[in-house]
Write an enzyme that holds these catalytic residues in place. Structure first.
Site, mmCIF file in Angstrom:
data_model
loop_
_atom_site.group_PDB
_atom_site.id
_atom_site.type_symbol
_atom_site.label_atom_id
_atom_site.label_comp_id
_atom_site.label_asym_id
_atom_site.label_seq_id
_atom_site.Cartn_x
_atom_site.Cartn_y
_atom_site.Cartn_z
ATOM 1 C CB CYS A 75 -2.936 6.741 4.761
ATOM 2 S SG CYS A 75 -4.388 5.733 5.086
ATOM 3 C CB CYS A 186 -4.156 0.558 -0.308
ATOM 4 S SG CYS A 186 -3.713 0.142 1.404
HETATM 5 N N1 DGL Z 1 -2.415 2.294 3.822
HETATM 6 C C1 DGL Z 1 -3.714 2.786 3.741
HETATM 7 C C2 DGL Z 1 -4.132 3.329 2.407
HETATM 8 O O1 DGL Z 1 -3.285 3.782 1.684
HETATM 9 C C3 DGL Z 1 -4.811 2.331 4.626
HETATM 10 C C4 DGL Z 1 -5.009 0.904 4.785
HETATM 11 C C5 DGL Z 1 -5.978 0.620 5.907
HETATM 12 O O2 DGL Z 1 -5.648 0.908 7.036
HETATM 13 O O3 DGL Z 1 -7.038 0.072 5.618
HETATM 14 O O4 DGL Z 1 -5.281 3.333 2.081
#
Ligand code: DGL
Length: 259
Positions: A75, A186
């Site tokens: 993440c 993301c």
């Molecule tokens: N998948 C996440 C990232 O790489 C977070 C997305 C979220 O929960 O806003 O930033």
């Protein structure tokens, strides 16, 4: 050589990090994995910094209790907000984060136009500003906060007219003169890569940090003598703070293995 069959703990605010899990499995099929998605609290990317840290710490502690030999923060948002204090909290456990793949995008497009798509939290963190500062002399980098894409993916929508319409609006400033490269900053975004590519056109190369993170994880395991023995395929355990998301997670894992 030592060998360690304990699982690798991989986590995200929700199902997005499964795009990284797919890369990890491709590279290290013999490892055991536990994936934890915090879909009950997704999205992280529009939450206050302190809360993102708290949620990240809570998930990390679950994976440590499950005897994980290393942690992969799949993440960008949680990495930007919490990787440093998390490493301080678990000094004996390798903690691998992910960051937007600006480096390969800029190196492949010197002096080109590079668009970084990420959550508002990621784009606001100092860690991201330092990353940008390293490369912004080498290319024309712009950033676009993309709240909303995560929600589509969490609902299992990875294609279709609603998604395309949303992306056309979000990227409207970039469709007349598309960038040379778009960085998917993301881990949810690789699941909608095809739609993003349709909107920006085929001349925009798309980058994400999943493969680089998987390679860095293997490197860290090697360095610490923590690799599993070669041989049969490892076990993959999927958990989620919202139990109803496990089915979607498994579907996305099938997609991720083919990305
Ligand atoms: N998948 C996440 C990232 O790489 C977070 C997305 C979220 O929960 O806003 O930033």
């Amino acid at each position: 050589m030592t060998a360690d069959t304990r699982p690798i703990g991989v986590f995200d605010s929700g199902v997005g990090g499964i795009s990284v899990l797919g890369e990890l499995i491709k590279l290290m099929p013999n490892e055991n994995f536990i994936y934890f998605g915090d879909s009950r609290n997704a999205p992280y990317g529009t939450k206050p910094h302190e809360l993102v840290r708290e949620l990240t710490f809570a998930t990390a502690s679950l994976l440590i209790e499950a005897q994980c030999k290393c942690l992969v923060i799949a993440c960008n948002t949680a990495t930007a907000a919490a990787v440093r204090p998390l490493r301080e909290l678990y000094p004996k456990v390798p903690v691998i984060g992910i960051e937007p793949a600006i480096k390969p995008a800029v190196l492949a497009n010197p002096d080109g136009r590079v668009l970084v798509m990420a959550t508002p939290v990621t784009l606001g963190e100092d860690k991201f500003h330092r990353l940008m500062a390293k490369y912004d002399q080498m290319a024309h980098i712009s950033t676009l906060a993309c709240p909303g894409i995560v929600e589509f993916v969490e609902k299992g929508i990875v294609e279709g007219e609603d998604l395309d319409a949303y992306l056309r609006k979000l990227l409207s400033e970039y469709t007349d003169t598309p960038p040379d490269a778009a960085v998917l900053g993301c881990t949810h975004y690789p699941f909608v890569r095809r739609s993003i590519s349709r909107v920006l056109g085929k001349n925009t190369d798309i980058y994400d940090g999943g493969n680089g993170t998987a390679r860095e994880t293997r490197h860290q395991l090697e360095l610490h003598g923590l690799l599993a023995p070669p041989g049969q395929n490892g076990a993959i355990t999927i958990r989620n703070s919202n139990g109803q998301m496990v089915g979607l997670s498994l579907e996305l894992l099938e997609i991720a293995r083919k990305l």
